[in-house]
Design an enzyme around this catalytic site. Sequence first.
Site, mmCIF file in Angstrom:
data_model
loop_
_atom_site.group_PDB
_atom_site.id
_atom_site.type_symbol
_atom_site.label_atom_id
_atom_site.label_comp_id
_atom_site.label_asym_id
_atom_site.label_seq_id
_atom_site.Cartn_x
_atom_site.Cartn_y
_atom_site.Cartn_z
ATOM 1 N N SER A 116 20.512 5.853 -63.491
ATOM 2 C CA SER A 116 21.714 5.607 -62.703
ATOM 3 C C SER A 116 22.616 6.847 -62.705
ATOM 4 C CB SER A 116 22.441 4.368 -63.246
ATOM 5 O OG SER A 116 23.453 3.958 -62.360
ATOM 6 N N GLU A 233 16.026 5.668 -55.841
ATOM 7 C CA GLU A 233 16.489 4.278 -55.783
ATOM 8 C C GLU A 233 17.994 4.302 -55.647
ATOM 9 O OE1 GLU A 233 18.491 2.684 -58.265
ATOM 10 O OE2 GLU A 233 18.599 4.428 -59.555
ATOM 11 N N HIS A 304 17.745 -0.391 -60.489
ATOM 12 C CA HIS A 304 18.748 -1.294 -61.047
ATOM 13 C C HIS A 304 18.274 -2.738 -61.157
ATOM 14 C CE1 HIS A 304 21.204 2.233 -60.430
ATOM 15 N NE2 HIS A 304 22.172 1.656 -61.127
#
Length: 331
Positions: A116, A233, A304
């Site tokens: 992330s 992503e 995620h």
Amino acid sequence: MQKIIPEKLKHGDEVRIIAPSRNINILGKDCIELAIKNLESLGLKVTFSENVSREENSLYGCASIEDRVKDLESAFKDKNVKGILTVIGGFNTNQILADIDYEIIKNNPKIICGYSDITALLHAITVKTGLVTYYGPHFSSLGMKKGLEYTMEYFKKMFFESVSVNVESSLEWSNDLWFLNQEKRNFIKNEGMQIINKGEGEGKIIGGNLCTLNLLQGTPYFQEEKEVILFIEDDGGADKNFLLEFDRNLISLIQSLKPENIKGIVIGRAEQNCEMTLLKWKAIFLTKKELKNIPIVINTDFGHTTPQITFPIGGHAKITLNETINIEIKD
């Protein structure tokens, strides 16, 4: 820049937990205890950085830039530490990039892993030092009681074994708030990865969280590569506008890297609230002439949702998308 592959972990090694983004106070006691237990089950010793729980400002939920950099550099300088895991993500890792002494990292190479918001740190390290870094679970991710087996399997393959790793789909996945209730979980049968464009390609892996990676464009921490396999992503923050947000971020990245340098694209699974379907993914990829001949696969286990693979940023990938899907990654 010459590639540096860090040493693999072994039984008895020390792993340091640092917080370059949000601090550890966001985690529940049970999550911390389970994460320690799961790492110790691999024969690892867990230690924490000096400022892992410090909070300079409640807005950011983290220590000062100086303290976060100090913890990072101390973890690399400490000869007893063999691997580094980040606590969790957030929104502010790129604050520390300009203050890091990258020579310390280059001279003391070791595994560092997170995902992330940590994308910014991982890429900065790889670009500035040549060290292969790893996009995979946070320390917090390992505090899961159920549904962790696949994540742990790829964690072990990447960090304990010196072999290439074939990526296969998990049997089931989840996008629930598992940290609120470890017993009441919602697991979904995994229909597997899906091919958007057939073909073959190989090259250097770059990627991670798309919107975070794009923050590095125009900085010393972003580098054009000649042969690239993108592993990208994004989270569900854009909700039902995910398609539009992902689309424009993807175009920005492609324009920066140049389409002719991209040899394949591997997409991590979107969160449920994004309501992405095969048709919507095709609307993103099949409308772009620059991606026409690039092999593309979606719904890979990273990002995620859980569980997730660990893959090496700065490592190598070879993908074959024909009648079957074959994704091979190595440091």
